[in-house]
Design a protein around this motif. Structure first.
Motif, PDB file in Angstrom:
ATOM      1  N   ALA A 193     -23.580 -36.518 -52.246  1.00 43.71           N
ATOM      2  CA  ALA A 193     -23.309 -38.017 -52.191  1.00 43.71           C
ATOM      3  C   ALA A 193     -22.958 -38.144 -51.485  1.00 43.71           C
ATOM      4  CB  ALA A 193     -23.185 -38.465 -53.233  1.00 43.71           C
TER       5      ALA A 193
ATOM      6  N   TYR B  11     -20.489 -34.502 -55.258  1.00 41.43           N
ATOM      7  CA  TYR B  11     -19.935 -35.788 -54.920  1.00 41.43           C
ATOM      8  C   TYR B  11     -19.464 -35.239 -53.054  1.00 41.43           C
ATOM      9  CZ  TYR B  11     -17.215 -36.800 -59.332  1.00 41.43           C
ATOM     10  OH  TYR B  11     -17.241 -36.928 -60.138  1.00 41.43           O
TER      11      TYR B  11
ATOM     12  N   MET C 137     -28.597 -41.097 -55.272  1.00 38.03           N
ATOM     13  CA  MET C 137     -26.677 -41.045 -55.062  1.00 38.03           C
ATOM     14  C   MET C 137     -25.847 -40.690 -55.658  1.00 38.03           C
ATOM     15  SD  MET C 137     -25.862 -42.616 -51.422  1.00 38.03           S
ATOM     16  CE  MET C 137     -27.370 -43.752 -50.515  1.00 38.03           C
TER      17      MET C 137
ATOM     18  N   THR D 227     -21.664 -45.959 -55.495  1.00 39.20           N
ATOM     19  CA  THR D 227     -21.372 -44.737 -54.950  1.00 39.20           C
ATOM     20  C   THR D 227     -20.282 -44.710 -54.433  1.00 39.20           C
ATOM     21  OG1 THR D 227     -24.040 -44.060 -54.348  1.00 39.20           O
ATOM     22  CG2 THR D 227     -22.385 -42.544 -53.887  1.00 39.20           C
TER      23      THR D 227
ATOM     24  N   HIS E 164     -25.104 -37.594 -48.275  1.00 35.48           N
ATOM     25  CA  HIS E 164     -26.226 -38.403 -48.308  1.00 35.48           C
ATOM     26  C   HIS E 164     -26.106 -40.344 -47.718  1.00 35.48           C
ATOM     27  CE1 HIS E 164     -30.188 -38.837 -50.364  1.00 35.48           C
ATOM     28  NE2 HIS E 164     -29.935 -40.384 -49.740  1.00 35.48           N
TER      29      HIS E 164
ATOM     30  N   LEU F 149     -26.878 -37.805 -58.076  1.00 34.06           N
ATOM     31  CA  LEU F 149     -25.508 -36.370 -57.606  1.00 34.06           C
ATOM     32  C   LEU F 149     -24.484 -36.809 -57.604  1.00 34.06           C
ATOM     33  CD1 LEU F 149     -26.900 -36.450 -53.640  1.00 34.06           C
ATOM     34  CD2 LEU F 149     -27.248 -34.765 -55.044  1.00 34.06           C
ATOM     35  N   THR F 150     -23.909 -38.127 -58.097  1.00 27.80           N
ATOM     36  CA  THR F 150     -22.172 -38.325 -58.464  1.00 27.80           C
ATOM     37  C   THR F 150     -22.028 -37.722 -59.914  1.00 27.80           C
ATOM     38  OG1 THR F 150     -22.987 -40.353 -58.946  1.00 27.80           O
ATOM     39  CG2 THR F 150     -21.644 -40.000 -56.804  1.00 27.80           C
TER      40      THR F 150
END
Length: 520
Positions: free
Chosen positions: A328, A325, A316, A260, A331, A319-320
């Protein structure tokens, strides 16, 4: 002020020194290594706090390069690297302190503490990287240092098999990242990270993106996917329990987050590349869904936590892929603290189960309670979102996250309704849901404001992204309903058959075992 960035290198340098000293510490117990390990990690945390103070005063900075041209060792301090540096230093200090007592009396105590410091130091070097060569070398060093911890008990066959699988996956990921680094250096004629990101942002504005950047973005996505133990290469993550518990805590709370971090660090390169983003959403989203379902079928505390980590890593990366970002990274930080605590306290869960004779009771809500819970969760989320001024219509990613978050609140409210209809229970449950939603909005807005200088602006909102977001919302809604209704479904013969397959992770790890020769 640029030279102050070199201050940050004192932390990994001290940890590397402890790793070297431990090779020669033959004391039983190894008091000198234990003291030095504590000094190095606590000192590293102090250095991380000082660097955070430095960028708060002077803003982001990149140190001069120790090397030839733009290739060498350099430190980039900005909100992203500083948040990660403080996180890694804090978790490292806690894990080292825990290990002082956990391995007391073990003949390999000094060796373990040395390797633990080498690993934490390598992760610190990774998050502080100011140029692509430094980033790649630290990426590989982190994996190799972790390998020494995975085979700490080298006489244990299961530990060796897990380490072998991790080693193979990691080397493939290293090759992918090396290819991306070489392409980026050739494209921008520099290895300086700030210059590469600025150049990628300018190309994105002019929409004159060379095809080679798309290839580099896909390679970065592949490296991140393999680093984060995505399906079907997730099996090694479930089998590292043969190592001491502090290794699991450090792995799940810090090292596995490297995928991530890599995508977010190179966000300006990744953002305009739709194929790479789709790859992240597909692998991340499927792994999150698969691991979330498999997690609830496990009877081992640590294996359940490992599936939980795989699910969080997948979420994550998803999400990216959607361009969220800052969420993420939020998180990532939350998951790191939660998972480090969960592993270090996993023995207490076992003690509790033995003392009480059972785990927590599961309640299955009826249809009316489920609908009421959904309505309440939706009202809480939308009401608080409007109160915080969230522009839902202008932020499609937020709408997707909102749908997933509403299902999480529905789960919380449904369990409360199923457990008791007493007014004080309902009020406490509703209050808990409102508090969780408030924390979500406060932390999300805070993370966005804090990380804005280090992240590319905007979110994915093209037609492909919208389709992916819709599919993600529907899929996570289905998984949430499955988890809510699990106590009822376990009484169904058809689900019991599926339960067996899910408990075995759809046998993907078995195929992986055969591929690497684990049964020989």
């Amino acid at each position: 002020m640029q030279y102050l960035a070199f201050l940050a290198l004192l932390a990994p340098a001290a940890m590397y020194a402890v790793g070297l000293f431990a090779r020669f510490d033959r004391g039983q117990p190894p008091h000198a290594t234990l003291r030095l390990a504590r000094v190095a990690t606590v000192g590293g945390l102090i250095v991380a706090a000082l660097t955070a103070l430095a960028i708060g005063i002077s803003g982001s900075m990149t140190s001069p390069t120790l090397g030839v041209g733009s290739v060498g060792l350099s430190v980039r301090l900005d909100p992203l690297s500083t948040v990660m540096f403080v996180l890694v230093a804090f978790v490292g200090a806690v894990v080292v302190q825990f290990s002082r007592n956990y391995l007391d009396g073990d003949p390999g105590h000094a060796r373990f503490m040395g390797n633990l410091n080498l690993t934490v130091g390598s992760v610190c070097l990774l998050v502080l990287a100011g140029n692509l060569v430094h980033l790649f070398v630290a990426w590989v060093a982190t994996s190799l240092a972790l390998h020494t911890l995975l085979v700490f008990y080298f006489e244990r066959r299961a530990a060796v098999v897990a380490a072998r699988k991790k080693f193979i996956v990691a080397r493939i990921g290293d090759a992918a990242l090396l290819g991306a680094v070489l392409i980026l250096i050739d494209t921008f004629q520099t290895a300086d990270l700030a210059a590469v990101l600025d150049g990628a942002a300018r190309l994105a504005e002019t929409r004159e993106l060379p095809a080679t950047l798309g290839i580099a973005a896909v390679l970065i996505a592949v490296a991140a996917i393999l680093k984060s133990a995505m399906f079907p290469t997730h099996g090694w993550l479930l089998e590292v329990m043969e190592t001491p518990t502090p290794v699991s805590a450090l792995l799940h709370a810090g090292i596995i987050n490297g995928g991530t971090f890599l995508v977010v660090r190179l966000g300006d390169v990744m953002m305009p590349q739709t194929p790479a983003l789709i790859l992240l959403v597909l692998f991340g989203g499927f792994t999150a869904l698969f691991a979330s379902v498999s997690m609830v079928t496990q009877t081992s505390v640590k294996v359940s936590l490992a599936y939980s980590s795989a699910a969080h890593m997948g979420f994550m990366l998803m999400l990216t892929g959607l361009g969220a970002y800052s969420v993420a990274i939020l998180h990532l930080v939350a998951h790191s603290f939660y998972k480090a605590h969960a592993f270090l306290s996993s023995g207490s869960v076992v003690d509790y189960a033995r003392a009480t004779g059972s785990g927590p009771k599961e309640f299955a809500p009826g249809p009316v309670a489920l609908l009421a819970s959904f309505a309440g969760a939706f009202a809480i989320f939308i009401g608080l979102g409007l109160a915080f001024g969230v522009p839902f219509a202008e932020r499609p990613v937020s709408m997707t996250l909102g749908a997933i978050f509403v299902m999480a609140l529905t789960h919380l409210l449904a369990r409360g309704l199923a457990a008791s209809r007493a007014p004080y229970v309902l009020l406490r449950t509703a209050g808990s849901a409102a508090a969780v939603a408030t924390a979500f909005f406060v932390l999300e807005s805070g993370a966005a404001a804090l990380l804005a200088p280090a992240l590319p602006a905007g979110e994915s909102n093209g037609p492909t992204a919208m389709v992916l977001m819709g599919a993600v919302g529907v899929a996570f809604t289905g998984v949430s309903l499955l988890q809510i209704l699990l106590p009822t479904l376990t009484q169904k013969p058809a689900f019991c058959r599926a339960y067996v397959h899910l408990k075995n992770g759809l046998y993907a790890n078995t195929v992986f075992d055969r591929w690497v020769g684990a049964f020989r």
